[in-house]
Scaffold this active site. Structure first.
Site, short mmCIF file in Angstrom:
data_model
loop_
_atom_site.label_atom_id
_atom_site.label_comp_id
_atom_site.label_asym_id
_atom_site.label_seq_id
_atom_site.Cartn_x
_atom_site.Cartn_y
_atom_site.Cartn_z
N ASP A 415 -30.39 -40.94 -19.10
CA ASP A 415 -31.79 -41.24 -19.42
C ASP A 415 -31.95 -41.68 -20.86
OD1 ASP A 415 -32.48 -40.05 -16.88
OD2 ASP A 415 -32.11 -38.14 -17.87
N SER A 440 -34.50 -43.04 -25.87
CA SER A 440 -34.62 -41.87 -25.01
C SER A 440 -35.70 -42.19 -24.00
CB SER A 440 -34.99 -40.65 -25.83
OG SER A 440 -35.27 -39.58 -24.97
N ARG A 441 -35.32 -42.30 -22.72
CA ARG A 441 -36.26 -42.87 -21.75
C ARG A 441 -37.30 -41.88 -21.26
NH1 ARG A 441 -31.34 -45.14 -19.67
NH2 ARG A 441 -31.00 -47.04 -20.86
N VAL A 442 -36.99 -40.60 -21.30
CA VAL A 442 -37.97 -39.65 -20.75
C VAL A 442 -38.43 -38.59 -21.74
CG1 VAL A 442 -37.22 -39.89 -18.36
CG2 VAL A 442 -36.15 -38.19 -19.80
#
Ligand code: ATP
Ligand code: MG
Length: 582
Positions: A415, A440-442
């Site tokens: 992620d 940081s995707r989430v």
């Protein structure tokens, strides 16, 4: 009242040796209490002894005595019931051999940690096989007439024709609280010389990942204590964030700092080392121990000299240990250091097992190798206990090439990634986080309100700075506002430098970010920024304690608090500049 002393005498041909003596004493103490004496007297008794206690009790263990006893008990048996003998006869007559399925295979070849076995027709994938010398192996390849098996120990004296048994079990590791603070190998056995680990449960090393229903989205922060990461690439509990970079760029340092930062946060950390030098890991364990981090950490270690099968199963074993705690509702942080070496170990196995090589000689299922591992990290739903497992896999690149096979695979599974760059590292920018390529995707959802508010536009400011950075060479021709922006950007970059093993608390990061982003530190010369940041934090923890505690505990930042920080920081900066003549 004193207890009676019992005197025992052994009559035998030879005096009893120490071991026999202690056995006699155990027996005597059990029968007569603690006050007993034991002496030996010579008497010719073939094959045995007689024991006399207090000249009253008589234990006959001579050959004659034993025979006498046998005869009398036989007599008793006959006298007692005449139907005993026919009963025995009846049972013997009706006895039928039971058919037990036991498949026995034969080794057809062995070497390099691999064995091929024939004759095990019903063996299943992943089953543990037992070889004649006690070595265990795991079935990894099912072919029409033979089975490929990886060995969990040196192949030693396994040779062609030696027998192999099925166990009908899959590979498992012991799991439990007692493993905390220990260094174990891929099979969960302790290797730190601190004795056995008493555990009651084992878990299969391969386990399906939690399904969608069992999960909830990432919502709590997993703070690393590293300003550059927590402010721009926040990580949440249950997230998988890749740490990627060339060799010696501080990848392990980031993971270890994150472990250090979990002190007193009720997080269990697992560090899985794959294919590293045993000395490096011993050093690392010592380092963690010195800083008190081993109280909540488990190290799973498969060294570079271990057979490839052990390196291959190490991350799965670590993951199984983590899952145990996650299912108990705890938060777990697991570091896989590193998955490039893991892929290489798997490539070795696959090539030895005769699988066809694909891109970069890796087998076709190398994506599945890591996806099934990393999918097991999760934030479980409240119904499932609300535990989480955050994964920090590490991948080593060659000359910064993120488009190689393994890096692209793992980037696509995780992620987000923290990209470390050697140029930055050598320029002294440590941790060498490349702000442009990291993401940081989430984690943003999990960042505390205070951090979100304080970090504000730092990424944007740094992006602008990077664009303008090329102009630094023409410094003399620049207008004042551009110059000021360059100085501001450089200052921010400096502020993101952080020593190893010095994680920052949330409120410390908030203070630094508020001060820097409000241009309060522009009076401080670039090379004095880090020193000034330390002074600033010391000043706040001394003079604004309630503010610090409020931010740390509530995770929020009120407008007036922010104002207070900026004012105080600006004042301190100006004052220090005047004092030191900056
Ligand atoms: P390898 O590829 O060998 O695994 P790595 O990428 O894991 O290396 P580290 O071992 O973490 O890198 O760090 C390399 C060196 O850089 C170490 O000597 C470490 O002490 C130093 N180092 C790492 N981070 C920092 C930092 N923030 N400040 C100062 N030195 C650092
Ligand atoms: Mg390393």
């Amino acid at each position: 009242m004193t207890e009676k002393i019992h005197h025992a005498v052994i009559f035998a041909d030879h005096p009893p040796n120490e071991e026999q003596k202690s056995r006699f004493m155990t027996f005597l103490r059990r029968e007569y209490g603690p006050n007993v004496t034991l002496n030996w007297e010579k008497e010719h008794i073939p094959k045995g002894f007689r024991l006399v206690v207090d000249e009253e009790d008589f234990y006959d263990w001579s050959l004659d005595g034993r025979l006498r006893q046998l005869k009398s008990s036989l007599k008793e048996l006959r006298g007692e019931g005449s139907n005993v003998i026919p009963l025995i006869r009846e049972t013997v007559r009706n006895w039928k051999p039971k058919v037990m399925v036991e498949e026995l295979g034969t080794v057809s070849s062995a070497g390099d940690g691999i064995a091929t076995v024939t004759g095990l027709d019903h063996v299943v994938y992943g089953e543990i096989l037992l070889f004649a010398n006690g070595v265990r192996g795991m079935v990894q390849d099912l072919r029409e007439y033979e089975t490929g098996c990886i060995l969990f120990d040196e192949d030693g004296d396994i040779c062609q024709g030696s027998p192999v048994w099925r166990t009908e079990k899959t590979a498992g590791v012991p799991v439990g609280e007692d493993m905390i603070g220990r260094v174990v190998n891929s099979l969960g056995a302790p290797i730190d010389g601190k004795g056995e680990i008493s555990v009651r449960h084992t878990r299969p090393i391969e386990n399906p990942a939690p399904g969608i229903i069992d999960r909830r989205s990432v919502f709590r922060p997993m703070q690393t204590g590293i300003l550059a990461i927590d402010s721009m690439f926040p990580i949440g509990c249950g997230q998988r964030e890749l740490i990627i970079g060339d060799r010696q760029t501080g990848k392990t340092a980031i993971a270890i700092d994150t472990i250090l930062n979990q002190k007193d946060k009720d997080v269990i950390c697992i560090y899985v080392s794959i294919g590293q030098k045993a000395s490096a890991v011993a050093q690392l364990a010592q380092n963690l121990r010195d800083q008190g981090a081993m109280d909540y950490t488990i190290i799973v270690h498969a060294s570079a000299s271990d057979p490839a099968p052990l390196q291959y199963i190490a991350p799965y074993a670590g993951c199984a240990i983590g899952e145990y705690f996650m299912e108990l509702g705890k938060d777990v942080l697991i570091v896989y250091d590193d998955l490039s070496k893991h892929a290489v170990a798997y490539r070795t196995l696959s090539l030895l097992l005769g699988r066809s090589p694909g891109r970069e000689a890796y087998p076709g299922d190398v994506f599945y190798l890591h996806s099934r591992l990393l999918e097991r990290s999760a934030q479980l739903s409240d119904e499932k206990g609300g535990g989480s497992m955050t994964a920090l896999p590490i991948v080593e690149t060659q000359a910064g090439d993120v488009s190689a096979y393994i890096p692209t695979n793992i980037i696509s599974i995780t992620d987000g990634q923290i990209f470390l760059e050697s140029n930055l590292f050598f320029a002294g920018q440590r941790p060498a986080v490349n702000v442009g390529l990291s993401v940081s995707r989430v984690g943003g959802d999990a960042q505390t309100k205070a951090m979100k508010k304080a970090a504000g536009a730092i990424r944007l400011d740094l992006a602008q700075y990077r664009e303008m950075e090329v102009f630094t060479q023409f410094a003399s021709d620049l207008d004042d506002s551009t110059k000021a922006q360059l100085v501001y950007g450089q200052g921010l970059m400096r502020l993101l430098r952080q020593d190893q093993s010095h994680p920052l608390k949330q409120y410390e990061q908030v203070i630094l970010l508020c001060a820097a982003l409000d241009h309060a530190l522009t009076v401080v010369p670039i090379d004095k920024i880090n020193g000034f940041a330390r002074d600033l934090l010391a000043y706040f923890s001394e003079n604004h304690r309630t503010l610090c505690d409020r931010i740390e505990q509530s995770g929020t930042l009120k407008d007036e608090d922010r104002e207070e920080i900026v004012q105080a920081a600006r004042q301190l900066a100006v004052q220090t500049a005047a004092e030191r003549g900056w």
